[in-house]
Design a protein around this motif. Structure first.
Motif, PDB file in Angstrom:
ATOM      1  N   SER A 136      28.577  32.737  41.568  1.00  0.00           N
ATOM      2  CA  SER A 136      28.917  33.360  40.285  1.00  0.00           C
ATOM      3  C   SER A 136      29.832  34.559  40.507  1.00  0.00           C
ATOM      4  O   SER A 136      30.723  34.833  39.696  1.00  0.00           O
ATOM      5  CB  SER A 136      27.649  33.759  39.532  1.00  0.00           C
ATOM      6  OG  SER A 136      26.771  34.459  40.382  1.00  0.00           O
ATOM      7  N   GLY A 137      29.641  35.248  41.635  1.00  0.00           N
ATOM      8  CA  GLY A 137      30.505  36.379  41.970  1.00  0.00           C
ATOM      9  C   GLY A 137      31.951  35.956  42.154  1.00  0.00           C
ATOM     10  O   GLY A 137      32.868  36.629  41.686  1.00  0.00           O
ATOM     11  N   MET A 138      32.159  34.829  42.821  1.00  0.00           N
ATOM     12  CA  MET A 138      33.520  34.320  43.021  1.00  0.00           C
ATOM     13  C   MET A 138      34.199  34.008  41.687  1.00  0.00           C
ATOM     14  O   MET A 138      35.363  34.336  41.479  1.00  0.00           O
ATOM     15  CB  MET A 138      33.489  33.040  43.865  1.00  0.00           C
ATOM     16  CG  MET A 138      33.570  33.289  45.345  1.00  0.00           C
ATOM     17  SD  MET A 138      33.671  31.728  46.255  1.00  0.00           S
ATOM     18  CE  MET A 138      35.446  31.577  46.499  1.00  0.00           C
ATOM     19  N   ALA A 139      33.445  33.354  40.799  1.00  0.00           N
ATOM     20  CA  ALA A 139      33.998  33.031  39.474  1.00  0.00           C
ATOM     21  C   ALA A 139      34.350  34.310  38.731  1.00  0.00           C
ATOM     22  O   ALA A 139      35.417  34.428  38.122  1.00  0.00           O
ATOM     23  CB  ALA A 139      32.995  32.199  38.677  1.00  0.00           C
ATOM     24  N   LEU A 140      33.453  35.285  38.818  1.00  0.00           N
ATOM     25  CA  LEU A 140      33.669  36.567  38.140  1.00  0.00           C
ATOM     26  C   LEU A 140      34.880  37.296  38.721  1.00  0.00           C
ATOM     27  O   LEU A 140      35.693  37.866  37.983  1.00  0.00           O
ATOM     28  CB  LEU A 140      32.404  37.426  38.263  1.00  0.00           C
ATOM     29  CG  LEU A 140      32.414  38.790  37.594  1.00  0.00           C
ATOM     30  CD1 LEU A 140      32.830  38.699  36.129  1.00  0.00           C
ATOM     31  CD2 LEU A 140      31.052  39.451  37.703  1.00  0.00           C
ATOM     32  N   MET A 141      35.033  37.257  40.029  1.00  0.00           N
ATOM     33  CA  MET A 141      36.185  37.899  40.675  1.00  0.00           C
ATOM     34  C   MET A 141      37.490  37.268  40.178  1.00  0.00           C
ATOM     35  O   MET A 141      38.477  37.978  39.957  1.00  0.00           O
ATOM     36  CB  MET A 141      36.101  37.763  42.198  1.00  0.00           C
ATOM     37  CG  MET A 141      35.067  38.650  42.855  1.00  0.00           C
ATOM     38  SD  MET A 141      35.435  40.408  42.741  1.00  0.00           S
ATOM     39  CE  MET A 141      36.622  40.584  44.078  1.00  0.00           C
ATOM     40  N   GLY A 142      37.470  35.953  40.005  1.00  0.00           N
ATOM     41  CA  GLY A 142      38.646  35.273  39.467  1.00  0.00           C
ATOM     42  C   GLY A 142      38.976  35.752  38.066  1.00  0.00           C
ATOM     43  O   GLY A 142      40.141  35.981  37.723  1.00  0.00           O
ATOM     44  N   LEU A 143      37.936  35.917  37.276  1.00  0.00           N
ATOM     45  CA  LEU A 143      38.089  36.395  35.897  1.00  0.00           C
ATOM     46  C   LEU A 143      38.650  37.813  35.881  1.00  0.00           C
ATOM     47  O   LEU A 143      39.593  38.116  35.137  1.00  0.00           O
ATOM     48  CB  LEU A 143      36.709  36.357  35.218  1.00  0.00           C
ATOM     49  CG  LEU A 143      36.682  36.300  33.704  1.00  0.00           C
ATOM     50  CD1 LEU A 143      37.362  35.037  33.210  1.00  0.00           C
ATOM     51  CD2 LEU A 143      35.248  36.362  33.207  1.00  0.00           C
ATOM     52  N   ILE A 144      38.091  38.680  36.731  1.00  0.00           N
ATOM     53  CA  ILE A 144      38.566  40.067  36.809  1.00  0.00           C
ATOM     54  C   ILE A 144      40.031  40.083  37.241  1.00  0.00           C
ATOM     55  O   ILE A 144      40.863  40.790  36.684  1.00  0.00           O
ATOM     56  CB  ILE A 144      37.715  40.887  37.808  1.00  0.00           C
ATOM     57  CG1 ILE A 144      36.280  41.030  37.291  1.00  0.00           C
ATOM     58  CG2 ILE A 144      38.325  42.271  38.036  1.00  0.00           C
ATOM     59  CD1 ILE A 144      35.324  41.641  38.288  1.00  0.00           C
ATOM     60  N   LEU A 145      40.322  39.260  38.241  1.00  0.00           N
ATOM     61  CA  LEU A 145      41.673  39.188  38.796  1.00  0.00           C
ATOM     62  C   LEU A 145      42.699  38.846  37.720  1.00  0.00           C
ATOM     63  O   LEU A 145      43.827  39.334  37.742  1.00  0.00           O
ATOM     64  CB  LEU A 145      41.690  38.096  39.869  1.00  0.00           C
ATOM     65  CG  LEU A 145      42.497  38.362  41.123  1.00  0.00           C
ATOM     66  CD1 LEU A 145      42.152  39.695  41.719  1.00  0.00           C
ATOM     67  CD2 LEU A 145      42.264  37.253  42.125  1.00  0.00           C
ATOM     68  N   SER A 146      42.299  37.994  36.772  1.00  0.00           N
ATOM     69  CA  SER A 146      43.242  37.567  35.735  1.00  0.00           C
ATOM     70  C   SER A 146      43.387  38.613  34.639  1.00  0.00           C
ATOM     71  O   SER A 146      44.226  38.483  33.770  1.00  0.00           O
ATOM     72  CB  SER A 146      42.793  36.234  35.141  1.00  0.00           C
ATOM     73  OG  SER A 146      41.631  36.415  34.375  1.00  0.00           O
ATOM     74  N   LYS A 147      42.576  39.640  34.665  1.00  0.00           N
ATOM     75  CA  LYS A 147      42.586  40.635  33.582  1.00  0.00           C
ATOM     76  C   LYS A 147      42.898  42.054  34.051  1.00  0.00           C
ATOM     77  O   LYS A 147      43.828  42.698  33.591  1.00  0.00           O
ATOM     78  CB  LYS A 147      41.214  40.674  32.888  1.00  0.00           C
ATOM     79  CG  LYS A 147      40.886  39.463  32.088  1.00  0.00           C
ATOM     80  CD  LYS A 147      41.601  39.475  30.760  1.00  0.00           C
ATOM     81  CE  LYS A 147      41.884  38.053  30.334  1.00  0.00           C
ATOM     82  NZ  LYS A 147      43.042  37.948  29.479  1.00  0.00           N
ATOM     83  N   ALA A 148      42.073  42.532  35.004  1.00  0.00           N
ATOM     84  CA  ALA A 148      42.038  43.964  35.325  1.00  0.00           C
ATOM     85  C   ALA A 148      43.390  44.494  35.773  1.00  0.00           C
ATOM     86  O   ALA A 148      43.855  45.519  35.277  1.00  0.00           O
ATOM     87  CB  ALA A 148      40.984  44.233  36.389  1.00  0.00           C
ATOM     88  N   ALA A 149      44.024  43.796  36.691  1.00  0.00           N
ATOM     89  CA  ALA A 149      45.255  44.320  37.261  1.00  0.00           C
ATOM     90  C   ALA A 149      46.353  44.387  36.216  1.00  0.00           C
ATOM     91  O   ALA A 149      47.120  45.346  36.179  1.00  0.00           O
ATOM     92  CB  ALA A 149      45.694  43.465  38.435  1.00  0.00           C
TER      93      ALA A 149
END
Lengths: 349, 349
Positions: A136-149
């Motif tokens: 779930s962490g990997m999926a979440l990291m992908g989600l953050i990656l597409s937004k945060a930066a």
């Protein structure tokens, strides 16, 4: 995005740039019909219920989580992770500091897939929990990656515009235009800068707080942001782990974003080369026939645009076919063009 | 990609589907010009030097590395890595088996950012080497990710087509069309299947060869494919490391690809919702005016396609403006359309 500029006439900018050349011709054409009112004042004849709700809410609302939503998901993930690993803290072995902090630190190290191994699950339950949290962490990291930066970069861009505006006497709209053209390059350098700062801050911190040698500190920094995490060097003090909680998350995301932008730059330069090739190659009689969508023997502006964009790979035959079906349906009087009469017919039927 | 289908008339498929309805009209129009020869026999009047070289070689050749090139880069990376870490093997501490195998295993564990920590650098030189190899490894993994899985999936698709062809009496072209529509879903399930196989094979191997408990084996598998790599469970035997060299590489790439396809599926469903909205909403007089590219009071098929594709966000105003500039330059007789006379004029000048 799509709904932003469709309300303007399609050729607005093109007309500006080739205004001198085409002015006479366009004026001549304008005489053929009266433009009694500016575009924005035109009231739509058909008012669809769907149109009263903004497009962004109806379509993107549920499917495309906003930055705020991602932040909330991250908080929930970290909260649940910390609570669970706090409760099963006796089934985790390794170098321990403060109990609550260790649970949060373990959640972050697992979620980012750094996995030092300074704290490891010691029972079947915690092992399976770690598996669940890393996926779930990997999926979440992908989600953050597409937004945060993107969020970060856009904030930075506004600052950059302000700074440039104060120094030079150019309007912010011009800088925005400049930014739009080199957007990916700007993003790339901004993320690179942020990454450099994170590496330096991390190294200094590890030297001063974790009392590592400079090379060891740099090695630990690299090992962390790449999520390698051999684990021979990690954060073992309480102060170190407080720092690590924030630093690991930003560092790993920042490096991943750096690689993403690098790929984007590469794709863009390839796309530019293709666009350039398509635009500079000479038109032949053969192209003329292929581009002639309505088969009237000549290629109009719109037909030319479709032909070239298709050649550039920006639109596919499927896209065109789909819209053409809709066109045939709308063209009630079968004249080969849509006019006010078609719309009136559609309303009456 | 782009050059594949631009040689066909743009409306080929659309004409097929709405053939009954539009046949009379199209036949009528065809009378206006003679089609003396099929498309493919048309010899281009202007032969550009660039055109004699296939597009794929001129543009993609250098910039877009092929699958073969990526494989060569991977081989070089692994070769150099193994050689270097073999030479500095005395500066690496940890659980050791065969010297050469360990160097390869260490290179793979570093490159994929799994970083168990069962072998760790023990000198400044090896630490800095590990840093260099993990950064370049990440970039290489990104490159592999963009190539290998697609290659694999396309191979699988061909097999799938053959299997379906033998069972049913539908032509392969129909299956290909079906595959095209649900391509992302097919890819997603194929990668999921492969991932499942890799997890099961990995777990069985670890139980039998590394003599781990089932839960521990599964935990080690998850810890590896996610690149978490706590390192409390890893491959410690010679046979285990030979297996690991292949399994880690495919496992980590497969999981990353799985997440990528999941994101792609999400994007596609969002895109489909938008396309659907754009196509089903009613045309208004206002839309008619906005779509009227050549300002003649009616909207032709090509104008309609551009307007709708722009609304869908598939093409931008920048794309259109760029091509329109080219159009204005090509339209030498300023007739508002391109015809054979424009091309003849262009050749003579």
């Amino acid at each position: 995005m799509a709904s932003d500029d469709t309300n303007e006439p399609l050729l607005l900018r093109s007309q500006d740039t080739v205004a001198q050349k085409a002015k006479g011709r366009l004026n001549q054409r304008r005489l053929l019909r009266s433009r009694s009112a500016p575009h924005t004042d035109h009231a739509p004849l058909v008012i669809n219920d769907k149109e009263s709700i903004p497009l962004s809410e109806t379509i993107f609302g549920n499917l495309h989580p906003s930055f705020k939503k991602v932040a909330i998901i991250l908080m929930v993930y970290l909260g649940v992770g910390t609570l669970i690993f706090y409760l099963v803290r006796n089934q985790i072995k390794g170098m321990k500091t403060e109990r609550f902090l260790d649970a949060l630190y373990f959640t972050i190290v697992t979620m980012t897939t750094v996995g030092y191994g300074d704290l490891v699950p010691n029972s079947d339950l915690t092992k399976l929990l770690a598996c669940a949290f890393v996926f779930s962490g990997m999926a979440l990291m992908g989600l953050i990656l597409s937004k945060a930066a993107d969020y970060l970069v856009e904030k930075q861009e506004v600052l950059l515009i302000k700074a440039m505006h104060m120094r030079q006497k150019v309007g912010p709209s011009e800088i925005l235009k400049e930014l739009e053209i080199n957007k990916t390059r700007y993003k790339f350098f901004l993320v690179f800068l942020l990454l450099l700062i994170l590496v330096i801050v991390g190294t200094i911190f590890l030297v001063n707080v974790e009392k590592l040698e400079v090379i060891d500190a740099f090695y630990c920094v690299c090992s962390t942001i790449t999520t390698l995490g051999y684990g021979d060097k990690s954060f073992s003090t309480q102060a170190g782990r407080i720092f690590a909680v924030f630093w690991i998350l930003t560092g790993t995301i920042c490096l991943a974003q750096f690689f993403l932008y690098m790929a984007e730059l590469n794709t863009e330069s390839r796309q530019k080369a293709l666009v350039n090739w398509v635009l500079t190659r000479k038109m032949t009689n053969y192209d003329l026939e292929a581009a002639d969508l309505d088969e009237d023997g000549t290629v109009g502006a719109a037909e030319f645009v479709i032909y070239k964009l298709k050649e550039m790979g920006k639109i596919s035959q499927e896209d065109i076919t789909l819209v053409m079906k809709e066109f045939e349906e709308l063209d009630i009087d079968q004249s080969g063009t849509l006019s006010v009469s078609d719309i009136t017919l559609a309303q009456s039927s």
